[in-house]
Design an enzyme around this catalytic site. Structure first.
Site, short mmCIF file in Angstrom:
data_model
loop_
_atom_site.label_atom_id
_atom_site.label_comp_id
_atom_site.label_asym_id
_atom_site.label_seq_id
_atom_site.Cartn_x
_atom_site.Cartn_y
_atom_site.Cartn_z
N GLN A 231 0.81 -1.21 0.00
CA GLN A 231 0.00 0.00 0.00
C GLN A 231 0.85 1.26 0.00
O GLN A 231 2.04 1.24 0.28
CB GLN A 231 -0.92 0.01 1.22
CG GLN A 231 -0.18 -0.02 2.55
CD GLN A 231 -1.13 -0.15 3.73
OE1 GLN A 231 -1.41 0.85 4.40
NE2 GLN A 231 -1.61 -1.36 3.97
N HIS B 200 0.10 5.85 0.63
CA HIS B 200 -0.83 6.89 1.06
C HIS B 200 -0.63 8.15 0.22
O HIS B 200 0.50 8.44 -0.20
CB HIS B 200 -0.65 7.20 2.54
CG HIS B 200 -0.67 5.98 3.41
ND1 HIS B 200 -1.75 5.14 3.47
CD2 HIS B 200 0.28 5.43 4.21
CE1 HIS B 200 -1.48 4.14 4.29
NE2 HIS B 200 -0.26 4.29 4.75
N GLU C 42 3.02 8.55 8.38
CA GLU C 42 2.93 7.69 9.55
C GLU C 42 4.32 7.28 10.04
O GLU C 42 5.29 7.26 9.28
CB GLU C 42 2.09 6.45 9.26
CG GLU C 42 2.63 5.53 8.18
CD GLU C 42 1.65 4.41 7.84
OE1 GLU C 42 0.43 4.66 7.85
OE2 GLU C 42 2.12 3.30 7.54
N HIS D 46 4.74 0.33 0.60
CA HIS D 46 5.24 -0.42 1.75
C HIS D 46 4.29 -1.53 2.14
O HIS D 46 3.12 -1.54 1.73
CB HIS D 46 5.48 0.51 2.94
CG HIS D 46 4.21 1.16 3.46
ND1 HIS D 46 3.65 2.28 2.85
CD2 HIS D 46 3.39 0.86 4.50
CE1 HIS D 46 2.56 2.64 3.51
NE2 HIS D 46 2.38 1.78 4.52
N ARG E 251 -4.15 0.49 -2.32
CA ARG E 251 -3.55 -0.83 -2.24
C ARG E 251 -3.06 -1.31 -3.60
O ARG E 251 -3.67 -1.00 -4.62
CB ARG E 251 -4.54 -1.83 -1.64
CG ARG E 251 -4.98 -1.48 -0.23
CD ARG E 251 -6.01 -2.45 0.33
NE ARG E 251 -6.39 -2.07 1.69
CZ ARG E 251 -7.35 -1.19 1.97
NH1 ARG E 251 -8.04 -0.63 0.99
NH2 ARG E 251 -7.62 -0.89 3.22
#
Length: 415
Positions: free
Chosen positions: A99, A101, A136, A268, A287
């Site tokens: 996935q 972001h 994140e 990642h 994804r």
């Protein structure tokens, strides 16, 4: 200051032991426990527990009812009337999906586009559930394995050639002829969009090459971890193009206390381990494989960053008495770790909204009222209106993670 009860999320890749053991519950748990959410995300907010016996209230409702008091005027001015970060306990027994972001600009555009198309927010084919980006940081509590970021193209050519699979030669040539981000984009796009009959023919040959590579004596096996990971992924996700894609990514191992920061566009997959994770308060995920969930290849390709910058392992740096901090550019969050000695109290000045999570030992928190003792897996919510906080370890080996806002000077990357 109030006790906080996290929202437990069950996904197939979760662990039946890790979170339960940390929280002192019996094992195995009834279902795989993947994440414990500690925040005010609308999908699953944590619950604020009153010490006077009142019914628990969701942190989302608490924040929305009085954002100025709970978040502080500075936070509201910077991020609006919402808690900007989401803290989690994460336990991966099986690999997560491949996935990435979106950036802030990409998320805003994607959200507006899907809103205009009328895609329901709870639709399984929805890509953007909010207009926010999702940088994140994960900090390992146990040995933590991951794939993150595209490996240098020349090294990937070396890996693929070492498998000695003739059927791979055209693809190796594609990358060898353009050993840069453009070549990686071309190869990844080719693999992720292979017709199923071609993939069904190619993948077993590649896996045979992986087995031979690991079994061959007399030659260096510098890519043993990468090759072993591809074989493990193929067992969990047979026939998935994400297995091929895994051979393009950096293989990373975190030891307890080390961190990994992932910015927008970084492809990642977390493979195994337990950690504390903090992110911007978003649930936007694109994804690319290793999942039965919705995969939108064109949208994933639109957000991916095919450059090959280093993906450094973060070591915490001193940030105060008995406190170390993980430095990232994210303005929405900052994460630090407190490890006070028994009997030694640490005082933390007010600094906006905070969540403290105990992961080891027992700690007593005092914030101008009745003290609260935390054991592993327990947490507290501290509003912007609360006074200074005193943290005192009651046992040896105490460890507490502290989530708060990032520095004002942090710049949120866009693209």
């Amino acid at each position: 200051m109030h006790r906080l009860e996290g929202a437990l999320r069950s996904y197939a890749w979760g662990s039946r032991t890790a979170i339960a053991e940390l929280c002192g519950r019996s094992v195995p748990s009834a279902h795989p426990e993947a994440e414990l959410w500690l925040g005010a995300h609308p999908a699953d907010p944590a619950w604020v527990v009153s010490e006077n016996g009142d019914a628990p209230a969701s942190l989302l409702d608490v924040v929305e009812s009085d954002p100025q008091s709970q978040l502080g005027s500075g936070t509201v001015d910077r991020f609006g009337a919402r808690l900007p970060f989401l803290l989690k306990l994460l336990a991966a027994e099986e690999p997560l999906s491949l996935q990435a972001h979106p950036s802030a600009v990409q998320a805003a555009q994607g959200y507006a586009r899907e809103q205009e198309l009328g895609v329901p927010l709870d639709s399984p084919i929805r890509n953007y559930r909010d207009p926010n980006h999702k940088p994140e940081l994960v900090v390992a509590l146990t040995r933590f394995e991951a794939l993150a970021g595209f490996r240098d193209a020349a090294r990937t050519v070396e890996l693929l050639e070492s498998l000695r699979v003739p059927e791979l030669d055209p693809y190796v040539g594609l990358l060898a002829g353009q050993p840069d981000s453009g070549g990686l984009r071309a190869l990844f796009t080719t693999w992720i969009t292979l017709p199923q009959p071609v993939l069904t023919s190619l993948l077993p040959r590649v896996l045979d090459g992986c087995v031979t590579y690991l079994a061959t004596n007399g030659r260096p096996r510098v890519f043993a971890e990468e090759v072993r990971t591809a074989l493990q992924l193929a067992e969990s996700y047979p026939g998935d193009a994400g297995v091929l894609a895994s051979l393009l990514l950096n293989r990373i191992t975190l030891e307890p206390g080390q961190g990994l920061y992932l910015d927008a566009g970084n492809l990642h997959a977390y493979l195994s381990g337990m950690g504390v994770e903090i992110m911007a308060n978003s649930d936007n995920v694109l994804r690319g494989g290793l999942t039965p969930k919705h995969v939108d290849v064109p949208e994933l390709l639109r957000v991916l960053d095919f450059r090959c910058p280093d993906v450094p392992i973060l070591e915490a740096v001193p940030a105060g008495e008995a406190e170390v901090r993980y430095l990232t550019p994210a303005p929405e969050f900052a994460l630090s770790r407190l490890e006070p000695e028994p009997g030694a109290a640490v005082t933390l000045a007010p600094c906006g909204p905070q969540i403290l999570l105990c992961t080891s030992g027992t700690v007593r928190l005092d914030c101008g009222g009745p003290g609260i003792d935390l054991t592993p897996g327990r947490s507290v919510w501290i509003s912007a209106a609360d006074p200074e906080l005193t943290v005192e370890a009651l046992t040896s080996g105490t460890q507490v993670f502290r989530a708060r806002l990032g520095a004002r000077s942090a710049v949120s990357p866009v693209g």
